[in-house]
Design a protein around this motif. Structure first.
Motif, PDB file in Angstrom:
ATOM      1  N   MET A 264       0.817  -1.194   0.000  1.00 52.31           N
ATOM      2  CA  MET A 264       0.000   0.000   0.000  1.00 52.31           C
ATOM      3  C   MET A 264       0.863   1.260   0.000  1.00 52.31           C
ATOM      4  N   ALA A 265       1.851   1.295   0.890  1.00 51.10           N
ATOM      5  CA  ALA A 265       2.738   2.459   0.986  1.00 51.10           C
ATOM      6  C   ALA A 265       3.550   2.608  -0.298  1.00 51.10           C
ATOM      7  N   ALA A 266       3.964   1.481  -0.883  1.00 50.20           N
ATOM      8  CA  ALA A 266       4.739   1.537  -2.128  1.00 50.20           C
ATOM      9  C   ALA A 266       3.881   2.086  -3.269  1.00 50.20           C
ATOM     10  N   SER A 267       2.624   1.701  -3.313  1.00 52.84           N
ATOM     11  CA  SER A 267       1.721   2.217  -4.345  1.00 52.84           C
ATOM     12  C   SER A 267       1.518   3.713  -4.191  1.00 52.84           C
ATOM     13  N   LEU A 268       1.340   4.160  -2.961  1.00 54.20           N
ATOM     14  CA  LEU A 268       1.180   5.588  -2.702  1.00 54.20           C
ATOM     15  C   LEU A 268       2.444   6.349  -3.087  1.00 54.20           C
ATOM     16  N   ALA A 269       3.600   5.809  -2.725  1.00 55.81           N
ATOM     17  CA  ALA A 269       4.875   6.452  -3.063  1.00 55.81           C
ATOM     18  C   ALA A 269       5.049   6.528  -4.579  1.00 55.81           C
ATOM     19  N   CYS A 270       4.719   5.466  -5.286  1.00 53.96           N
ATOM     20  CA  CYS A 270       4.817   5.466  -6.759  1.00 53.96           C
ATOM     21  C   CYS A 270       3.856   6.478  -7.361  1.00 53.96           C
ATOM     22  N   GLY A 271       2.653   6.545  -6.817  1.00 49.61           N
ATOM     23  CA  GLY A 271       1.669   7.514  -7.308  1.00 49.61           C
ATOM     24  C   GLY A 271       2.138   8.938  -7.095  1.00 49.61           C
TER      25      GLY A 271
END
Length: 138
Positions: free
Chosen positions: A1-8
């Motif tokens: 989840m955090a990785a997806s947010l960071a990528c976004g």
């Protein structure tokens, strides 16, 4: 989840930086077309319809330095505002540059541009006398 947010967030920052580069390039071209080349047709094609207080011919005719080439041009100062409006991003750029004409006439040229669809348009263009304009010219 955090990785997806960071990528976004990273993707958004790269996209926003690209938009700002495009807006800066458009404003640089617009400054030259309007204030150096006095290109009425460029101003007509790129001025936001809702912002037209004067026709391009009237605006160009009001330039106190019409027909003159700038002697010195300072560094362009810019600021961008990006916000979500409905389902799309609204990006506005605010630009100001000190310019010296006729050896002693120092002014600030200013412009506001906005992104409309896939292109940019001029929402405000003007100038103002200001004694501190000379400080920005090196």
């Amino acid at each position: 989840m955090a990785a997806s947010l960071a990528c976004g967030l990273y993707g958004f920052s790269v996209y926003n930086a690209d938009l700002q580069r495009a807006g800066t390039a458009f404003a640089g071209h617009a400054f030259k077309a309007i204030f150096v080349e006095h290109d009425e047709e460029f101003l007509r094609r790129n001025l936001a319809e809702a912002k037209r207080n004067l026709t391009p011919e009237q605006f160009i005719g009001l330039l106190p330095f019409a027909g003159e080439w700038p002697r010195l041009v300072g560094q362009v100062q810019n600021a961008f505002v990006t916000r979500l409006e409905g389902l799309h991003l609204a990006v506005r750029g605010f630009f100001e540059v000190p310019v010296l004409y006729r050896g002693s006439m120092a002014i600030f040229l200013n412009m506001e541009v906005g992104r409309v669809g896939d292109s940019w348009e001029i929402e405000h263009v003007g100038w103002e006398d200001h004694p501190t304009a000379l400080q920005g010219i090196k």
